[in-house]
Structures are given as structure tokens and as C-alpha cells.
Design a protein around this motif. Structure first.
Motif: not given
Length: 202
Positions: A10-21
Motif C-alpha cells: 500500500a505504501r509503494v502504491r501510494e507513493f508512486f500512484g500520486e506521482r505517476a501522472a
């Protein structure tokens, strides 16, 4: 597709998810470094290659060019937003994209000729297990590239931190880690403008 509901996932997904765009816009000049690293990895024409932790898929065009139209290119990432950004950039045309944890790949043993992994190893919880899983899906004498478009010192400076002896990518540490997980380090570059550790599957 396999899912892991752990706090770390969940931490990794949150970190990269909010930066992906915004990811590609933050690093617009990295393309040639990816192309050079893929060339040094040298996946065979017609072969099968995985971009492990592919993110927005910046390595996928170079990987496709290396293996050609008869080859197989897979891009695996844990973060849906990163894969969405890869599709938005049109990079899905070069590879089959998999939403999966690279520590538990939905692939059979020894099915790949090479793995490319940009910025992956420092984000793996229990990196030995992750590298062992990559070794599982690569044929004997297959290749691995652990890559980053800047070296360790430049990355530490960018992040406002000091290099420490326990950095997983430091040569003594990565050599031992690879050896413990089924790989043999064959070359390493840790320059200002790139980090590239190449290994073969023992």
C-alpha cells in the motif's frame, strides 16, 4: 494478476500512484540513458524480456527494438496509475503490461532471457526474495540489469541525504545480494549520470 494487501504494498502504491501522472515530466531527458542501458543488457533478438517495476514504461520501446517483432516484452508494475500513464504515453504498444508484484510473478520458471529493472531494488521489501523471484523466471545464463539514470551520489544529493554504508546498491552490498539470490555480478557502473549493475543467472 496477483495482489498483495500488505502495508508495504500500500505504501509503494501510494507513493508512486500520486506521482505517476507527472513522472515523465519530472525526468524528461532520461530516454538516452535507458536506451544505452538496454543496449548493454543485450536481450537477444526474438527473445523474451521483462521490465520489472516498469513504471510509465520508459524502457519498453528500447526493449521492443532490441528483441524485435518476434520477441516478447512484458512490463510489470505494482501501481495501477503507473501502468495507466504507460498506456497514455502509448508504450503499451511495445509490451504486454501486467499489474503484479514482481516478488510473485505470474510466469513460469525459466521463461525469460533477460530482466531490466530501473530503480527497483531500493524499493523492494526483502530485496533478496525479489531478486530470487526474478532469477526463477530467467533461464540459466540469462541477464539482469539493475539501472538508475543517475548514480548513487547524484541521487543522494537530489534527495538531500548522505550516502551510507548500508545502501543496498553499493557494490559490496549488491554483489552479495545478487550472489545470495541466484545471480552473478558481471559489471557495475556508478557514475554521476547512471547506475548500472549487470548480472547473469547462475
Amino acid at each position: 494478476m496477483r495482489h498483495d494487501t500488505s502495508d508495504e504494498t500500500a505504501r509503494v502504491r501510494e507513493f508512486f500512484g500520486e506521482r505517476a501522472a507527472r513522472w515523465d515530466a519530472r525526468f524528461p531527458d532520461d530516454g538516452p540513458a535507458y536506451e544505452r542501458a538496454v543496449a548493454e543488457l543485450g536481450p537477444p533478438e526474438g527473445g523474451a524480456v521483462l521490465d520489472a517495476g516498469c513504471g510509465t514504461g520508459r524502457a519498453l520501446p528500447a526493449l521492443r527494438a532490441a528483441v524485435g517483432s518476434r520477441g516478447t516484452v512484458l512490463g510489470a508494475d505494482l501501481t495501477p496509475e503507473m501502468l495507466r500513464a504507460a498506456r497514455d504515453a502509448g508504450r503499451h504498444r511495445h509490451a504486454r503490461l501486467l499489474l503484479t508484484d514482481v516478488r510473485r510473478l505470474p510466469l513460469r520458471d525459466g521463461c525469460l532471457d533477460a530482466v531490466f529493472a530501473a530503480g527497483l531494488v531500493s524499493h523492494l521489501t526483502g530485496p533478496e526474495a525479489g531478486l530470487r523471484e526474478l532469477a526463477r523466471v530467467v533461464r540459466p545464463e540469462g541477464a539482469l540489469a539493475l539501472f538508475h539514470p543517475v548514480g548513487r551520489a547524484a541521487l543522494a544529493a537530489r534527495q538531500g541525504r548522505e550516502l551510507t554504508a548500508d545502501d543496498v546498491r553499493a557494490e559490496p552490498n549488491i554483489t552479495a545480494l545478487l550472489a545470495a539470490s541466484g545471480w552473478r555480478l558481471t559489471s557495475m557502473a556508478d557514475d554521476e549520470d547512471r547506475y548500472l549493475a549487470l548480472a547473469v543467472r547462475d
